[in-house]
Motif scaffolding. Sequence first.
Motif, PDB file in Angstrom:
ATOM      1  N   ASP A  44      30.500  53.101  48.952  1.00 37.68           N
ATOM      2  CA  ASP A  44      30.364  52.116  50.022  1.00 37.68           C
ATOM      3  C   ASP A  44      31.682  51.755  50.684  1.00 37.68           C
ATOM      4  OD1 ASP A  44      27.399  51.294  49.568  1.00 37.68           O
ATOM      5  OD2 ASP A  44      28.307  51.218  47.583  1.00 37.68           O
ATOM      6  N   VAL A  45      32.773  51.708  49.862  1.00 36.32           N
ATOM      7  CA  VAL A  45      34.078  51.272  50.365  1.00 36.32           C
ATOM      8  C   VAL A  45      35.144  52.217  49.829  1.00 36.32           C
ATOM      9  CG1 VAL A  45      35.810  49.426  50.337  1.00 36.32           C
ATOM     10  CG2 VAL A  45      33.373  48.848  50.461  1.00 36.32           C
ATOM     11  N   VAL A  46      36.077  52.605  50.677  1.00 29.16           N
ATOM     12  CA  VAL A  46      37.256  53.376  50.265  1.00 29.16           C
ATOM     13  C   VAL A  46      38.474  52.658  50.827  1.00 29.16           C
ATOM     14  CG1 VAL A  46      38.494  55.563  50.419  1.00 29.16           C
ATOM     15  CG2 VAL A  46      36.000  55.561  50.208  1.00 29.16           C
ATOM     16  N   VAL A  47      39.424  52.310  49.943  1.00 28.94           N
ATOM     17  CA  VAL A  47      40.597  51.563  50.391  1.00 28.94           C
ATOM     18  C   VAL A  47      41.837  52.046  49.638  1.00 28.94           C
ATOM     19  CG1 VAL A  47      40.129  49.653  48.779  1.00 28.94           C
ATOM     20  CG2 VAL A  47      41.578  49.267  50.783  1.00 28.94           C
ATOM     21  N   GLY A  48      42.891  52.357  50.383  1.00 23.65           N
ATOM     22  CA  GLY A  48      44.123  52.849  49.789  1.00 23.65           C
ATOM     23  C   GLY A  48      44.959  51.732  49.196  1.00 23.65           C
ATOM     24  N   PRO A  49      46.007  52.092  48.439  1.00 22.30           N
ATOM     25  CA  PRO A  49      46.810  51.086  47.730  1.00 22.30           C
ATOM     26  C   PRO A  49      47.626  50.183  48.639  1.00 22.30           C
ATOM     27  CG  PRO A  49      47.777  53.267  47.473  1.00 22.30           C
ATOM     28  CD  PRO A  49      46.446  53.465  48.120  1.00 22.30           C
ATOM     29  N   GLN A  50      47.851  50.589  49.891  1.00 22.89           N
ATOM     30  CA  GLN A  50      48.598  49.728  50.804  1.00 22.89           C
ATOM     31  C   GLN A  50      47.687  48.906  51.707  1.00 22.89           C
ATOM     32  OE1 GLN A  50      51.307  49.424  49.848  1.00 22.89           O
ATOM     33  NE2 GLN A  50      52.526  51.250  49.552  1.00 22.89           N
ATOM     34  N   ALA A  51      46.375  49.012  51.476  1.00 22.69           N
ATOM     35  CA  ALA A  51      45.432  48.313  52.360  1.00 22.69           C
ATOM     36  C   ALA A  51      44.441  47.446  51.589  1.00 22.69           C
ATOM     37  CB  ALA A  51      44.671  49.325  53.210  1.00 22.69           C
ATOM     38  N   TYR A  52      44.647  47.282  50.277  1.00 20.75           N
ATOM     39  CA  TYR A  52      43.609  46.596  49.508  1.00 20.75           C
ATOM     40  C   TYR A  52      43.493  45.110  49.837  1.00 20.75           C
ATOM     41  CZ  TYR A  52      47.143  45.031  46.029  1.00 20.75           C
ATOM     42  OH  TYR A  52      48.222  44.458  45.386  1.00 20.75           O
ATOM     43  N   ALA A  63      53.866  46.524  57.722  1.00 21.22           N
ATOM     44  CA  ALA A  63      53.752  45.101  57.373  1.00 21.22           C
ATOM     45  C   ALA A  63      53.324  44.958  55.920  1.00 21.22           C
ATOM     46  CB  ALA A  63      52.742  44.431  58.290  1.00 21.22           C
ATOM     47  N   SER A  64      53.914  43.972  55.255  1.00 25.88           N
ATOM     48  CA  SER A  64      53.617  43.781  53.844  1.00 25.88           C
ATOM     49  C   SER A  64      52.229  43.218  53.653  1.00 25.88           C
ATOM     50  CB  SER A  64      54.644  42.838  53.227  1.00 25.88           C
ATOM     51  OG  SER A  64      54.282  42.518  51.902  1.00 25.88           O
ATOM     52  N   LYS A  65      51.488  43.786  52.701  1.00 22.08           N
ATOM     53  CA  LYS A  65      50.162  43.267  52.364  1.00 22.08           C
ATOM     54  C   LYS A  65      50.260  41.994  51.537  1.00 22.08           C
ATOM     55  CE  LYS A  65      50.085  46.164  48.248  1.00 22.08           C
ATOM     56  NZ  LYS A  65      49.731  47.484  47.762  1.00 22.08           N
ATOM     57  N   PHE A  66      51.416  41.765  50.898  1.00 23.06           N
ATOM     58  CA  PHE A  66      51.508  40.705  49.898  1.00 23.06           C
ATOM     59  C   PHE A  66      51.318  39.314  50.504  1.00 23.06           C
ATOM     60  CE2 PHE A  66      53.773  44.301  48.092  1.00 23.06           C
ATOM     61  CZ  PHE A  66      53.183  44.380  46.848  1.00 23.06           C
ATOM     62  N   GLY A  67      51.738  39.145  51.752  1.00 22.32           N
ATOM     63  CA  GLY A  67      51.581  37.850  52.389  1.00 22.32           C
ATOM     64  C   GLY A  67      50.129  37.493  52.665  1.00 22.32           C
ATOM     65  N   LYS A  68      49.233  38.478  52.586  1.00 22.70           N
ATOM     66  CA  LYS A  68      47.819  38.236  52.845  1.00 22.70           C
ATOM     67  C   LYS A  68      47.020  38.034  51.560  1.00 22.70           C
ATOM     68  CE  LYS A  68      47.969  40.980  57.107  1.00 22.70           C
ATOM     69  NZ  LYS A  68      47.357  42.089  57.874  1.00 22.70           N
ATOM     70  N   LEU A  69      47.688  38.085  50.421  1.00 17.59           N
ATOM     71  CA  LEU A  69      47.001  37.925  49.145  1.00 17.59           C
ATOM     72  C   LEU A  69      46.972  36.459  48.745  1.00 17.59           C
ATOM     73  CD1 LEU A  69      48.573  40.946  47.218  1.00 17.59           C
ATOM     74  CD2 LEU A  69      46.314  40.836  48.274  1.00 17.59           C
ATOM     75  N   PRO A  70      45.956  36.033  47.984  1.00 15.76           N
ATOM     76  CA  PRO A  70      45.881  34.626  47.563  1.00 15.76           C
ATOM     77  C   PRO A  70      46.973  34.291  46.555  1.00 15.76           C
ATOM     78  CG  PRO A  70      44.172  35.915  46.491  1.00 15.76           C
ATOM     79  CD  PRO A  70      44.815  36.817  47.502  1.00 15.76           C
ATOM     80  N   GLY A  71      47.223  32.986  46.365  1.00 22.02           N
ATOM     81  CA  GLY A  71      48.211  32.546  45.388  1.00 22.02           C
ATOM     82  C   GLY A  71      47.799  32.925  43.983  1.00 22.02           C
ATOM     83  N   ARG A  72      48.792  33.075  43.106  1.00 21.47           N
ATOM     84  CA  ARG A  72      48.509  33.449  41.729  1.00 21.47           C
ATOM     85  C   ARG A  72      47.832  32.303  40.995  1.00 21.47           C
ATOM     86  NH1 ARG A  72      50.777  38.249  40.402  1.00 21.47           N
ATOM     87  NH2 ARG A  72      48.904  38.278  39.120  1.00 21.47           N
ATOM     88  N   ARG A  73      46.845  32.653  40.154  1.00 19.82           N
ATOM     89  CA  ARG A  73      46.132  31.652  39.386  1.00 19.82           C
ATOM     90  C   ARG A  73      46.524  31.775  37.921  1.00 19.82           C
ATOM     91  NH1 ARG A  73      40.101  31.290  42.194  1.00 19.82           N
ATOM     92  NH2 ARG A  73      40.864  31.161  44.339  1.00 19.82           N
ATOM     93  N   LYS A  74      45.680  31.343  37.025  1.00 21.23           N
ATOM     94  CA  LYS A  74      45.983  31.389  35.606  1.00 21.23           C
ATOM     95  C   LYS A  74      46.193  32.830  35.165  1.00 21.23           C
ATOM     96  CE  LYS A  74      44.203  29.991  31.081  1.00 21.23           C
ATOM     97  NZ  LYS A  74      45.475  29.387  30.653  1.00 21.23           N
ATOM     98  N   VAL A  75      47.261  33.071  34.427  1.00 26.44           N
ATOM     99  CA  VAL A  75      47.577  34.410  33.934  1.00 26.44           C
ATOM    100  C   VAL A  75      47.860  34.323  32.440  1.00 26.44           C
ATOM    101  CG1 VAL A  75      48.524  35.178  36.136  1.00 26.44           C
ATOM    102  CG2 VAL A  75      50.043  34.177  34.423  1.00 26.44           C
ATOM    103  N   GLY A  76      48.002  35.471  31.802  1.00 24.83           N
ATOM    104  CA  GLY A  76      48.329  35.515  30.392  1.00 24.83           C
ATOM    105  C   GLY A  76      49.805  35.257  30.168  1.00 24.83           C
TER     106      GLY A  76
END
Length: 440
Positions: free
Chosen positions: A102-110, A134-147
């Motif tokens: 259904d979906v194909v997405v490369g590592p720089q477009a996820y 353009a950096s994808k990182f600015g479009k990602l949500p803030g980090r939540r709880k991690v290990g």
Amino acid sequence: MKSNPKTFHVKSFGCQMNVYDGERMAELMAAQGLTATDDANAADLVVLNTCHIRERATEKVYSDIGRLRKHARQQGHDPMIAVAGCVAQAEGDEIVRRANVDVVVGPQAYHNLPELVAKAAKGEAALDTDMPLASKFGKLPGRRKVGPSAFLTVQEGCDKFCTYCVVPYTRGAEISRPFAAIVDEAKALVDAGAREITLLGQNVNAWNDAENHGLHGLIRTLDRIEGLHRIRYTTSHPNDMTQGLIDAHGDVESLMPFLHLPVQAGNDRVLKAMNRAHSRDSYLRLIDRIRAVRPDIALSGDFIVGFPGETEAEFADTLSLVDALGYAQAFSFKYSPRPGTPAADMADQVEAEVMDDRLQRLQAALNRDQHAFNLASVGRTCDVLIERRGKLPGQMLGKSPWLQSVHLIGDHAIGDVVTVQLSAAGPNSLTGTQTLRAAA
């Protein structure tokens, strides 16, 4: 046309950067209101986050898709399947045609995954393998709880063009994330529970910015974050190992005494054919410089056996390099051709049975040295970061500064840093039997 998914499952293959990417995709979907599930067969959306480095990676992806589809039919379930990562980048439309995903997405477009899922739910084409500047990182949500131990990508892509490697074609050119963005994400990870951060990149020690901080400058800045006890980084290239980074190993206390520095082969002709741009001697001298500032450093590496044209005498040079350096850990593989890479078309491809024999001999030497390193650790007192519960009652599992797995019994919480004495060693782990004090 499929309904909008309510639950999702992300399955990541391969390298630590894929683990990081998988975590970020999970955060993206959670931010859209979807609920994560550990059961891929029960999920409305399954994301296969693929790796193209390993042998037969593409066929394994198709096999996974087939298993998911078969199980879904048996259960009367019709999940949405997304293929992400490097195989998605390399295969593109072919995956849609061959596997009807259904979906194909490369590592720089996820970062566009939610939009692609929405398109797929409407029955529209959902493929994105662009590699924008353009950096994808600015479009990602803030980090939540991690290990207690978290990954943080600081650099992506590769300009080295080793002749066996597909990464420059699937991850693109080398790009470094901005200094301030990395520091902000590191602080967010610590606030979310991380006590150790591993900086990631295809050539992580090539990271730099406009102010020319260099990876050593970034590490020194992260060292000042309150609550961050440990810093690691991977994967490095020998040609990007600067004196500033070497010096940081000697005087930054939070920078762990562990270095993953792939050499790939111990023979100069093979290294040149691989386009590695370092020699056996330059690599050995580099290790000498690193050990001069941090004598207890644990060395890890990558090796390829059976590169096209490799002779038995050239393979013996790799074995002698291993004998000379004593790796604490290592990854070793048989050469396998990646379509589109120069090595795939080289003459004198080594026969499979010859590669099998060489790999067994190399792994025997590497396993010998890993066990010897663990045995030499017995009697050491060190801090262990508790990462999870063990299989036995009261047992906890953590990591030593040298990235060794350590089992211990005690009333400890995940995320604790405890000081223990290493009392026994096996080939793959150690035991700490005496807890001396809780580390600050």
